[in-house]
Design a protein around this motif. Structure first.
Motif, PDB file in Angstrom:
ATOM      1  N   TRP A   1       0.567   8.752  -4.392  1.00 20.40           N
ATOM      2  CA  TRP A   1       1.514   7.882  -3.691  1.00 20.40           C
ATOM      3  C   TRP A   1       1.020   6.436  -3.703  1.00 20.40           C
ATOM      4  CZ3 TRP A   1       6.294   7.444  -1.844  1.00 20.40           C
ATOM      5  CH2 TRP A   1       6.566   6.522  -0.844  1.00 20.40           C
ATOM      6  N   ASN A   2      -0.238   6.229  -3.405  1.00 17.33           N
ATOM      7  CA  ASN A   2      -0.787   4.865  -3.387  1.00 17.33           C
ATOM      8  C   ASN A   2      -0.745   4.222  -4.765  1.00 17.33           C
ATOM      9  OD1 ASN A   2      -1.364   5.024  -0.634  1.00 17.33           O
ATOM     10  ND2 ASN A   2      -3.407   5.838  -0.985  1.00 17.33           N
ATOM     11  N   SER A   3      -0.902   5.037  -5.803  1.00 18.45           N
ATOM     12  CA  SER A   3      -0.915   4.489  -7.163  1.00 18.45           C
ATOM     13  C   SER A   3       0.469   4.079  -7.638  1.00 18.45           C
ATOM     14  CB  SER A   3      -1.497   5.517  -8.139  1.00 18.45           C
ATOM     15  OG  SER A   3      -0.589   6.585  -8.374  1.00 18.45           O
ATOM     16  N   LEU A   4       1.504   4.496  -6.923  1.00 19.44           N
ATOM     17  CA  LEU A   4       2.871   4.179  -7.345  1.00 19.44           C
ATOM     18  C   LEU A   4       3.317   2.783  -6.927  1.00 19.44           C
ATOM     19  CD1 LEU A   4       4.625   7.572  -6.422  1.00 19.44           C
ATOM     20  CD2 LEU A   4       3.702   6.878  -8.644  1.00 19.44           C
ATOM     21  N   TRP A   5       2.490   2.099  -6.116  1.00 22.05           N
ATOM     22  CA  TRP A   5       2.905   0.820  -5.545  1.00 22.05           C
ATOM     23  C   TRP A   5       2.067  -0.311  -6.117  1.00 22.05           C
ATOM     24  CZ3 TRP A   5       7.189   1.070  -2.539  1.00 22.05           C
ATOM     25  CH2 TRP A   5       7.558   2.348  -2.089  1.00 22.05           C
ATOM     26  N   ASP A   6       2.707  -1.423  -6.379  1.00 27.93           N
ATOM     27  CA  ASP A   6       2.018  -2.590  -6.916  1.00 27.93           C
ATOM     28  C   ASP A   6       1.048  -3.136  -5.880  1.00 27.93           C
ATOM     29  OD1 ASP A   6       1.934  -5.757  -7.321  1.00 27.93           O
ATOM     30  OD2 ASP A   6       2.352  -4.813  -9.257  1.00 27.93           O
ATOM     31  N   GLU A   7      -0.179  -3.440  -6.316  1.00 32.01           N
ATOM     32  CA  GLU A   7      -1.199  -3.873  -5.369  1.00 32.01           C
ATOM     33  C   GLU A   7      -0.987  -5.303  -4.891  1.00 32.01           C
ATOM     34  OE1 GLU A   7      -2.733  -4.538  -9.549  1.00 32.01           O
ATOM     35  OE2 GLU A   7      -1.680  -2.975  -8.424  1.00 32.01           O
ATOM     36  N   ASN A   8      -0.122  -6.064  -5.571  1.00 31.04           N
ATOM     37  CA  ASN A   8       0.088  -7.462  -5.193  1.00 31.04           C
ATOM     38  C   ASN A   8       1.139  -7.628  -4.107  1.00 31.04           C
ATOM     39  OD1 ASN A   8      -1.827  -8.451  -7.083  1.00 31.04           O
ATOM     40  ND2 ASN A   8      -0.329  -8.192  -8.728  1.00 31.04           N
ATOM     41  N   ASP A   9       2.348  -7.093  -4.350  1.00 30.30           N
ATOM     42  CA  ASP A   9       3.417  -7.290  -3.367  1.00 30.30           C
ATOM     43  C   ASP A   9       3.872  -5.990  -2.706  1.00 30.30           C
ATOM     44  OD1 ASP A   9       4.749  -6.053  -5.415  1.00 30.30           O
ATOM     45  OD2 ASP A   9       6.158  -7.688  -5.806  1.00 30.30           O
ATOM     46  N   GLY A  10       3.277  -4.861  -3.111  1.00 32.96           N
ATOM     47  CA  GLY A  10       3.617  -3.599  -2.457  1.00 32.96           C
ATOM     48  C   GLY A  10       4.958  -3.032  -2.857  1.00 32.96           C
ATOM     49  N   ARG A  11       5.472  -3.409  -4.021  1.00 31.43           N
ATOM     50  CA  ARG A  11       6.737  -2.852  -4.499  1.00 31.43           C
ATOM     51  C   ARG A  11       6.484  -1.632  -5.381  1.00 31.43           C
ATOM     52  NH1 ARG A  11      11.013  -6.260  -3.407  1.00 31.43           N
ATOM     53  NH2 ARG A  11      10.486  -8.440  -3.015  1.00 31.43           N
ATOM     54  N   LEU A  12       7.476  -0.773  -5.442  1.00 33.89           N
ATOM     55  CA  LEU A  12       7.374   0.448  -6.232  1.00 33.89           C
ATOM     56  C   LEU A  12       7.286   0.099  -7.719  1.00 33.89           C
ATOM     57  CD1 LEU A  12       7.411   3.548  -5.748  1.00 33.89           C
ATOM     58  CD2 LEU A  12       9.865   3.480  -6.205  1.00 33.89           C
ATOM     59  N   ARG A  13       6.305   0.709  -8.415  1.00 27.91           N
ATOM     60  CA  ARG A  13       6.087   0.396  -9.829  1.00 27.91           C
ATOM     61  C   ARG A  13       6.823   1.358 -10.767  1.00 27.91           C
ATOM     62  NH1 ARG A  13       1.801   1.190 -12.093  1.00 27.91           N
ATOM     63  NH2 ARG A  13       0.719   2.574 -10.668  1.00 27.91           N
ATOM     64  N   VAL A  14       7.318   2.469 -10.238  1.00 27.00           N
ATOM     65  CA  VAL A  14       8.015   3.457 -11.058  1.00 27.00           C
ATOM     66  C   VAL A  14       9.435   3.589 -10.536  1.00 27.00           C
ATOM     67  CG1 VAL A  14       5.884   4.705 -11.578  1.00 27.00           C
ATOM     68  CG2 VAL A  14       7.247   5.376  -9.589  1.00 27.00           C
ATOM     69  N   THR A  15      10.239   4.392 -11.207  1.00 26.60           N
ATOM     70  CA  THR A  15      11.610   4.583 -10.760  1.00 26.60           C
ATOM     71  C   THR A  15      11.654   5.477  -9.526  1.00 26.60           C
ATOM     72  OG1 THR A  15      11.989   6.553 -12.123  1.00 26.60           O
ATOM     73  CG2 THR A  15      12.398   4.406 -13.149  1.00 26.60           C
ATOM     74  N   VAL A  16      12.688   5.307  -8.732  1.00 25.93           N
ATOM     75  CA  VAL A  16      12.863   6.134  -7.535  1.00 25.93           C
ATOM     76  C   VAL A  16      13.014   7.596  -7.934  1.00 25.93           C
ATOM     77  CG1 VAL A  16      14.330   6.581  -5.532  1.00 25.93           C
ATOM     78  CG2 VAL A  16      13.898   4.222  -6.269  1.00 25.93           C
ATOM     79  N   ASN A  17      13.666   7.842  -9.050  1.00 24.04           N
ATOM     80  CA  ASN A  17      13.873   9.222  -9.489  1.00 24.04           C
ATOM     81  C   ASN A  17      12.552   9.917  -9.802  1.00 24.04           C
ATOM     82  OD1 ASN A  17      16.081  11.171 -10.169  1.00 24.04           O
ATOM     83  ND2 ASN A  17      14.987  11.217 -12.109  1.00 24.04           N
ATOM     84  N   GLU A  18      11.564   9.178 -10.330  1.00 25.37           N
ATOM     85  CA  GLU A  18      10.251   9.769 -10.596  1.00 25.37           C
ATOM     86  C   GLU A  18       9.582  10.206  -9.296  1.00 25.37           C
ATOM     87  OE1 GLU A  18       7.679   7.832 -13.709  1.00 25.37           O
ATOM     88  OE2 GLU A  18       9.295   6.355 -13.666  1.00 25.37           O
TER      89      GLU A  18
END
Length: 742
Positions: free
Chosen positions: A358-375
């Motif tokens: 879960w933590n790896s799915l979020w951008d470390e700079n602004d905290g936005r999701l890095r993958v698609t919601v469907n994933e």
């Protein structure tokens, strides 16, 4: 300054076959103070890049980290900036983030000492085109930390770890990486470990079930057209690509996609009965159930179901994956309707979404999701969430408190805004602010408060946080033994019946949330069953304001179940009847003969989404699956259909009267395997989807050829077509009047 998480000396490069050219260096794991651990960087720096004093410091770090690798990391001085050393080195040094590695091959040393252990790193192709880190060799015989650990292992007479694997220096690195991010061993090539793998990687390359299926199907080579041989060919293709140094990520992540067989069996149409008995509760048979039913038949039906459940549980525990798969095939009559990918995705549910993932799915700079919601939803739907702590983070997104595309700062602002809004709503019904327009409104309010208080006192009192009606929620006395404890609990329950005051702080929070919701949604008011929906959310969220807003968004979907005219639940029951007639025609016909064709016995299960049939932990798994809307916003109907299908043989063989069937379903509490039912529900949905598409295609063909067809096909049903939609069905209660609630 970086944080040093791992240090291993005497890791060599072998640039040529001549041992005199071997180059010693340090293998490091370091992370910046403001970054998360999955952003850790793996670095290799030759010894020649350091001064003698720096080497001495690194050896000290290595010794301390080797003794306690999970301890607080060391802060590295600016004078030892590893990134600068890598940039200014002669080309032998390199660094790569763990998030940029696809997999690592850990090649253990020869037991007889002929060759040392080594490490091969395979980066993600799309991020490191043309870059391949050199092979790293662990010279354990001269590495201080490895020598110390080997010495300790010899003293303890245990030279092997828990998995009976021979210890070498690469094991230390692997264990440390596994603490920082998700690391999964491929059962197809055991030297390969996938770093932070996607769900498709886990399904294809890590699954024990798939491996066993592969091993069994490997024996079936007589007919090359069988599905087993096709699967074997896919796995062999992946194995070949691994041995070819994994040159292409797209080859590795093949999904085993097989073409859908367009030649489908003819679908037998059954007459849809749209009559629903709203006054069924007044049926005399219902009133006489407890006094007059054929207990022997109900017992036999339960016994039949129990035998089936135990057989499937045994198959799972003993990894008899093929047996379980065959049972599912036969039960659902799948034949050629679904391809291997669809079936494997449904059957393989052993990969929960972990906190590290879960933590790896979020951008470390602004905290936005890095993958698609469907994933993300795919992970949740097919594996659930690892623990309740993670649920506290994820449920806020599933229940739409936080938009999936929000940043960390935006979520903090949402928290502040919603907390303040909740406090304001709660203030409106406090004693100092509450006012009524007339006596009728005051009487209505008092009745609502009484209903809420009554249900809260009975809500999930088997759970520890709700069990004791004391100011701290703890037992009122210290129990010397289990008998004393039972007596105290019983005394507490009896006192609740005569004492109107709720003292347990968690029960008070439940009461306040429901009272505030009564103000928030004045038209609906409180309806029995809402406590069932609120309790699991509170157990996870704990914060009163956050629980309230999660519950509010949940009620947006569930409000149609509680409408005063019952139109919402009525519509779902009619949809379920149509669905059962299409998917389970034999059972549907039998239930019609038993005066149960309206499926009234499913009413309670659908009303509160199976809350009374499963324990709290199971309900959390079930609801988070439903909340994804991964296949359908009404997936609860397919879960109910799975329950019907799972029990169909017991009903067909042993039950033939309305009261027997109602009794049987009322006694399912605690007897159902939610995981098995979710597998069946998914496969039933995929089968339904294919059937609807085939019917639609055939209907269009018949229309274009001007041939006439009699009757209405299921694919023309508006209710059934809505089952294919992921958009939630929202229905709100009409404006409340004085006469609407009595």
């Amino acid at each position: 300054m970086s944080k040093l998480l791992f240090c291993k000396s005497k890791v060599f490069l072998h640039p040529t076959s001549d041992a005199r050219d071997n180059m010693a260096g340090f293998l490091l794991l370091a992370v910046e103070p403001n970054q998360q651990y999955h952003q850790t960087v793996l670095q290799y720096i030759p010894e020649s890049s350091f001064s003698s004093s720096e080497i001495a410091k690194l050896l000290t770090y290595e010794s301390k980290l080797g003794l306690c690798p999970s301890s607080t990391p060391f802060i590295i001085e600016n004078s030892m900036n590893f990134s600068n050393l890598i940039n200014t080195s002669s080309g032998q040094a390199f660094q790569i983030s763990l998030s940029q590695i696809y997999c690592i091959q850990f090649r253990p040393p020869s037991p007889n000492g002929w060759y040392v252990g080594s490490l091969v790193i395979y980066p993600l192709v799309e991020q490191f085109t043309g870059f391949q880190p050199p092979v790293l060799f662990f010279h354990d015989q001269i590495c201080p930390s490895t020598k110390d650990k080997l010495k300790n292992l010899r003293i303890s007479m245990n030279p092997f770890d828990d998995s009976d694997e021979l210890y070498w220096g690469g094991v230390d690195l692997r264990n440390r990486i596994n603490e920082l991010t998700e690391l999964k061993k491929s059962n197809l090539e055991t030297e390969f470990w996938l770093v932070n793998p996607t769900l498709n990687d886990l399904r294809n390359f890590v699954s024990k079930d798939l491996l066993e299926s592969y091993n069994n199907q490997n024996k079936n080579k007589a007919n090359p057209d069988t599905p087993g041989v096709k699967l074997n060919e896919k796995l062999q293709e992946w194995k070949w690509s691994v041995m070819s140094k994994i040159a292409d990520v797209t080859t590795k992540s093949s999904n085993f996609i097989d073409s859908w067989l367009t030649n489908n069996s003819t679908i037998q149409k059954s007459q849809i009965d749209n009559e629903y008995l709203q006054k069924l509760l007044n049926n005399e048979k219902v009133k006489q159930i407890e006094q007059d039913y054929d207990s022997a038949r109900v017992y036999l039906a339960n016994w039949s179901l129990g035998v089936k459940q135990e057989a499937e549980r045994y198959q799972k525990q003993n990894k008899l994956f093929d047996s379980y798969r065959n049972n599912i095939f036969n039960d659902l009559n799948l034949t050629d309707e679904l391809n291997d990918t669809e079936i494997n995705n449904a059957l393989q549910r052993q990969f929960p979404l972990t906190e590290a993932k879960w933590n790896s799915l979020w951008d470390e700079n602004d905290g936005r999701l890095r993958v698609t919601v469907n994933e993300v939803k795919d992970f949740i739907f097919h594996g659930g969430l690892e623990n309740n702590n993670l649920r506290g983070n994820v449920w806020g997104f599933l229940l739409e408190i936080y938009p999936w595309d929000s940043s960390e700062d935006e979520r903090l602002q949402i928290d502040q805004s919603l907390a303040a809004e909740y406090d304001q709503l709660k203030l409106t019904w406090s004693k100092d602010f509450l006012q009524f327009d007339d006596d009728d409104e005051e009487e209505y309010w008092k009745d609502q408060i009484f209903r809420i208080s009554k249900d809260v006192r009975r809500c999930d009192r088997n759970l520890n946080i709700f069990q004791y009606n004391t100011v701290d929620g703890l037992p009122p006395l210290s129990q010397e033994n289990e008998n004393d404890k039972d007596n105290v609990e019983l005394a507490g329950e009896e006192s609740d019946e005569v004492d109107d005051e709720i003292r347990n702080p968690h029960l008070i929070h439940l009461q306040d949330i429901l009272t505030t919701y009564n103000v928030y949604n004045t038209n609906l008011g409180y309806v029995q069953g809402m406590t069932d929906l609120l309790s699991p959310i509170y157990v996870i969220m704990k914060d009163e304001w956050k629980t309230f807003w999660c519950f509010t968004h949940f009620m947006d979907v569930m409000e149609r179940n509680f409408l005063r005219d019952q139109s919402g639940i009525h519509e779902q029951m009619l949809t379920l009847v149509e669905l059962a007639q299409l998917m389970l025609p034999e059972l549907s016909e039998h239930l019609n003969k038993c005066d149960s064709g309206n499926l009234f016995f499913c009413f309670r299960m659908l009303l509160v989404w199976f809350k009374r049939e499963f324990d709290m932990q199971d309900i959390m798994h079930i609801w988070e699956n439903f909340w994804t809307f991964f296949y359908s916003s009404q997936f609860q109907l397919f879960f109910m259909l799975a329950i019907l299908q799972k029990n169909s043989q017991a009903i067909l063989q042993h039950l033939n009267q309305f009261d027997q069937i109602l009794k049987f379903f009322n006694e399912l509490n605690g007897k159902l395997d939610w995981n098995d039912l979710m597998v069946r529900a998914e496969l039933l949905f995929k089968k339904f989807e294919k059937m609807m598409h085939v019917m639609e295609r055939d209907l269009q063909s018949s229309t274009s050829s001007s041939s006439s067809s009699s009757g209405v096909l299921p694919c023309q049903s508006e209710r059934l077509n809505l089952l294919l939609s992921k958009k939630p069905i929202i229905k709100h209660e009409g404006k409340r009047s004085k006469d609407s609630v009595k």
